[in-house]
Design a protein around this motif. Structure first.
Motif, PDB file in Angstrom:
ATOM      1  N   PRO A 189       0.824  -1.207   0.000  1.00 27.97           N
ATOM      2  CA  PRO A 189       0.000   0.000   0.000  1.00 27.97           C
ATOM      3  C   PRO A 189       0.858   1.257   0.000  1.00 27.97           C
ATOM      4  O   PRO A 189       1.937   1.273   0.588  1.00 27.97           O
ATOM      5  CB  PRO A 189      -0.793  -0.109   1.310  1.00 27.97           C
ATOM      6  N   MET A 198     -15.224  -1.109  -2.982  1.00 25.76           N
ATOM      7  CA  MET A 198     -14.545  -2.114  -2.158  1.00 25.76           C
ATOM      8  C   MET A 198     -15.561  -3.115  -1.628  1.00 25.76           C
ATOM      9  O   MET A 198     -16.432  -2.757  -0.829  1.00 25.76           O
ATOM     10  CB  MET A 198     -13.848  -1.445  -0.971  1.00 25.76           C
ATOM     11  N   VAL A 199     -15.421  -4.369  -2.032  1.00 26.21           N
ATOM     12  CA  VAL A 199     -16.392  -5.376  -1.587  1.00 26.21           C
ATOM     13  C   VAL A 199     -16.402  -5.469  -0.063  1.00 26.21           C
ATOM     14  O   VAL A 199     -17.444  -5.686   0.559  1.00 26.21           O
ATOM     15  CB  VAL A 199     -16.119  -6.748  -2.263  1.00 26.21           C
ATOM     16  N   SER A 200     -15.253  -5.248   0.564  1.00 23.41           N
ATOM     17  CA  SER A 200     -15.169  -5.355   2.027  1.00 23.41           C
ATOM     18  C   SER A 200     -15.980  -4.271   2.728  1.00 23.41           C
ATOM     19  O   SER A 200     -16.284  -4.408   3.913  1.00 23.41           O
ATOM     20  CB  SER A 200     -13.710  -5.268   2.488  1.00 23.41           C
ATOM     21  N   GLN A 201     -16.308  -3.194   2.020  1.00 24.22           N
ATOM     22  CA  GLN A 201     -17.002  -2.069   2.655  1.00 24.22           C
ATOM     23  C   GLN A 201     -18.489  -2.024   2.342  1.00 24.22           C
ATOM     24  O   GLN A 201     -19.155  -1.024   2.627  1.00 24.22           O
ATOM     25  CB  GLN A 201     -16.326  -0.756   2.267  1.00 24.22           C
ATOM     26  N   MET A 220     -10.892  -5.682   5.235  1.00 26.30           N
ATOM     27  CA  MET A 220     -10.328  -6.875   4.618  1.00 26.30           C
ATOM     28  C   MET A 220      -9.026  -7.220   5.309  1.00 26.30           C
ATOM     29  O   MET A 220      -8.298  -6.333   5.764  1.00 26.30           O
ATOM     30  CB  MET A 220     -10.103  -6.638   3.128  1.00 26.30           C
ATOM     31  N   PHE A 245      -8.000   3.630  -2.398  1.00 23.35           N
ATOM     32  CA  PHE A 245      -8.575   2.832  -1.304  1.00 23.35           C
ATOM     33  C   PHE A 245      -8.382   1.333  -1.573  1.00 23.35           C
ATOM     34  O   PHE A 245      -7.951   0.587  -0.696  1.00 23.35           O
ATOM     35  CB  PHE A 245     -10.069   3.138  -1.157  1.00 23.35           C
ATOM     36  N   GLU A 254     -22.349  -2.328   2.879  1.00 28.20           N
ATOM     37  CA  GLU A 254     -23.114  -2.100   4.106  1.00 28.20           C
ATOM     38  C   GLU A 254     -23.399  -3.426   4.828  1.00 28.20           C
ATOM     39  O   GLU A 254     -23.354  -3.515   6.041  1.00 28.20           O
ATOM     40  CB  GLU A 254     -24.422  -1.433   3.692  1.00 28.20           C
ATOM     41  N   GLY A 305      -6.215  -0.081  -3.456  1.00 30.63           N
ATOM     42  CA  GLY A 305      -4.787  -0.388  -3.438  1.00 30.63           C
ATOM     43  C   GLY A 305      -4.219  -0.467  -2.031  1.00 30.63           C
ATOM     44  O   GLY A 305      -3.330  -1.268  -1.753  1.00 30.63           O
ATOM     45  N   GLN A 306      -4.757   0.347  -1.133  1.00 31.20           N
ATOM     46  CA  GLN A 306      -4.244   0.355   0.245  1.00 31.20           C
ATOM     47  C   GLN A 306      -4.911  -0.701   1.133  1.00 31.20           C
ATOM     48  O   GLN A 306      -4.259  -1.271   2.008  1.00 31.20           O
ATOM     49  CB  GLN A 306      -4.478   1.728   0.889  1.00 31.20           C
ATOM     50  N   PHE A 307      -6.221  -0.902   0.937  1.00 31.03           N
ATOM     51  CA  PHE A 307      -6.957  -1.675   1.937  1.00 31.03           C
ATOM     52  C   PHE A 307      -7.527  -3.003   1.432  1.00 31.03           C
ATOM     53  O   PHE A 307      -8.174  -3.713   2.182  1.00 31.03           O
ATOM     54  CB  PHE A 307      -8.071  -0.802   2.528  1.00 31.03           C
ATOM     55  N   GLU A 308      -7.301  -3.340   0.149  1.00 33.19           N
ATOM     56  CA  GLU A 308      -7.746  -4.660  -0.319  1.00 33.19           C
ATOM     57  C   GLU A 308      -6.635  -5.415  -1.052  1.00 33.19           C
ATOM     58  O   GLU A 308      -6.371  -6.578  -0.734  1.00 33.19           O
ATOM     59  CB  GLU A 308      -9.005  -4.526  -1.211  1.00 33.19           C
ATOM     60  N   LEU A 309      -5.977  -4.744  -2.002  1.00 26.54           N
ATOM     61  CA  LEU A 309      -4.954  -5.444  -2.798  1.00 26.54           C
ATOM     62  C   LEU A 309      -3.872  -6.132  -1.958  1.00 26.54           C
ATOM     63  O   LEU A 309      -3.443  -7.232  -2.299  1.00 26.54           O
ATOM     64  CB  LEU A 309      -4.278  -4.488  -3.789  1.00 26.54           C
ATOM     65  N   VAL A 369     -12.882 -10.907   5.714  1.00 25.29           N
ATOM     66  CA  VAL A 369     -13.361  -9.608   6.191  1.00 25.29           C
ATOM     67  C   VAL A 369     -13.663  -9.770   7.667  1.00 25.29           C
ATOM     68  O   VAL A 369     -14.393 -10.677   8.070  1.00 25.29           O
ATOM     69  CB  VAL A 369     -14.607  -9.147   5.410  1.00 25.29           C
TER      70      VAL A 369
END
Ligand SMILES: [Zn+2]
Lengths: 136, 378
Positions: free
Chosen positions: A9, B240-243, A96, B124, B245, B126-130, A86
């Motif tokens: 990241p 982002m699938v992780s986000q 995640m 987002f 609702e 790139g930082q929190f899922e990839l 998740v």
């Protein structure tokens, strides 16, 4: 040939506090001073009410397994099969992650199992929050 | 938007589907566009509105030689074309243009002249899922499935039936990529891709394209078999699938779908035919639930009981879907094409006397959604 590494990241000014926290072994979230919403991913205003008065807070690092896949295809820095998960934090937000110190099987990975944060150092600037089964 | 003010008067896919190593992505656009223009009995000079995704409208307009007064470059993933239909209908009604061309093409398999889709390491995603090892859609799209199954009491066998039923539809379709019948056992014994999903629950990867021509209902009377736009809806949620609702449902689906139903002024009993973009086998379950056909807890049983298969009371994904017909990467256009064929009465697996068709699309990993309700009745 150097071994392929997982995607690294790159922080922006708005997310730097999160990555500084991870480097210091802290999971940092943000909380709205106006409406008390705790949120993620980082941004300098509340996505609930729009207030710019927000604070960085240290999260408990505890949560539960919300959902996951066990990926069987190759990916740089990973040995398949590996779980992409998740986690739902006790504070509310979800993020995640990968689950470590745990078999990467449907039997070992039970939804709602309790998890706690741990950090993997990628380099001098970036440590990545991962989760492991909570003790006790 | 008012009902039945705008109609589809031209619809076509690329001449070939599947593996097309001798054509670039732009030429696939042109092949589909020329086929659709010919289908409508029009000339390129009749087109004054252009909509497309991934590629830009100026690329399409220039390549085809179109002078436009209206464009739409909405690019929200595979349902972009549902949104284009909605936006084009509004634009035609507002008098911004008269005849709109919507094109899709993707050299998804052969990868020739393809526009790259990059995710920056400082975004987002790139930082929190990839960093967590997500790669292809197969590593991301099924992430909500286990939670959905637990909340709603859905079984692995029921989701496997989605693939089985769609193969039954594909067997009736000469243009379908995969036509050999399969069983639930075949699905559950096929190669694991991303647990809980195996290869037969993941979409195909092919080359192809499709195009639509829209004009006002007033002008459409002069065309053969116009298909009217009865209702439309759209929404976006998060890249982002992780986000999302919740994983129990899709907010984008349950915003877009009911919007289209309200606009159309119809109830679920009025529906003869349904397309629900099936990039992966769970999407028809989410679609049936979020569009209000039934509670989510009944979707698995509904499909397993055979109600969506040929001869069932609610035919779903009658071309074979992204699982068995084709999937170039942005399948929404092919779902629209099948709805139009069904409304024209020319589908390979034609639903007898079908008068109303719901076509529901997804973009990204539940990131976006578009719903179009078509009718052949004025
Ligand atoms: Zn707030």
């Amino acid at each position: 040939m150097a071994e392929a590494k997982r995607a690294r990241p790159v922080p922006t000014p708005e997310t730097q506090h999160y990555w500084d926290g991870a480097k210091a072994g802290e999971l940092r979230l943000q909380k709205c001073d106006a409406c008390a919403k705790t949120y993620f991913p980082p941004r300098p205003f509340c996505p609930g009410c729009g207030s710019r008065k927000v604070s960085v807070v240290k999260a408990s690092g505890k949560g539960k397994l919300y959902s996951y896949v066990i990926h069987h295809r190759p990916a740089p820095g990973f040995t398949p099969p590996y779980a992409i998960a998740v986690v739902e934090l006790d504070e509310g937000p979800r993020l995640m992650t990968n689950i470590v110190e745990c078999e990467q099987t449907p039997e070992a990975l039970q939804l709602d199992m309790k998890l706690e944060v741990t950090f993997e150092k990628l380099d001098d600037d970036i440590s990545l929050p991962l989760f492991k089964p909570a003790k006790g | 938007m008012r009902r039945n003010q705008v109609a589809v008067v031209g619809a076509a896919e690329t001449t070939r589907l599947g593996v097309i190593p001798d054509m670039s992505q732009m030429q696939l656009h042109a092949d589909a566009a020329l086929n659709a223009i010919e289908d409508a009995g029009l000339k390129i000079s009749d087109i004054d509105g252009v909509a497309t995704a991934v590629e830009t409208p100026q690329q399409i307009a220039h390549y085809l030689g179109i002078t436009s007064t209206w464009v739409d470059g909405t690019s929200v993933g595979g349902c972009s074309f549902m949104l284009h239909v909605r936006h084009a209908a509004a634009a035609i009604e507002a008098g911004l243009c008269k005849t709109v061309l919507i094109t899709h093409a993707e050299s998804g398999k052969s990868n020739i002249g393809r526009t790259p889709r990059m995710i920056g390491p400082d975004s987002f995603n790139g930082q929190f899922e990839l960093p967590y090892g997500v790669t292809t859609p197969a590593s991301m799209f099924p992430i909500p499935v286990l939670r959905y199954m637990k909340t709603h009491g859905i079984t692995h066998e029921q989701i496997a039936m989605v693939a089985v039923v769609q193969r039954e539809w594909a067997a009736k379709n000469p243009r379908a990529t995969m036509k050999t019948p399969i069983t639930v056992e075949d699905v559950l014994n096929s190669r694991m891709i991303a647990y809980p999903f195996r290869i037969l629950q993941c979409c195909l990867v092919t080359d192809g394209g499709g195009a639509l021509i829209l004009t006002s209902a007033e002008r459409a009377k002069d065309f053969k078999k116009p298909v009217y736009i009865l209702g439309t809806g759209e929404s976006v949620e998060t890249p982002m699938v992780s986000q999302m609702e919740t994983f129990d449902s899709s907010r984008a689906f349950r915003t877009a779908g009911p919007l289209a139903f309200r606009e159309a002024g119809i109830t679920h009993k009025d529906i003869d035919h349904v397309m629900i973009y099936d990039a992966f086998a769970h999407l028809p379950l989410y679609g049936l639930g979020d569009l209000g056909f039934m509670p989510h807890s009944e979707t698995g049983k509904f499909i397993a009981d055979g109600h969506t298969r040929p001869g069932g009371k609610l035919p779903v994904n009658t071309n074979g879907g992204g699982l068995s017909y084709m999937h170039s990467g942005m399948y929404g256009m092919y779902a629209l094409q099948e709805s139009v064929r069904q409304m024209r009465g020319i589908a390979p697996a034609q639903v007898k006397d079908a008068k109303i068709s719901v076509c529901h699309g997804v973009g990204g990993m539940f990131a976006a959604s578009g719903t179009i309700i078509f009718t052949n009745q004025t």
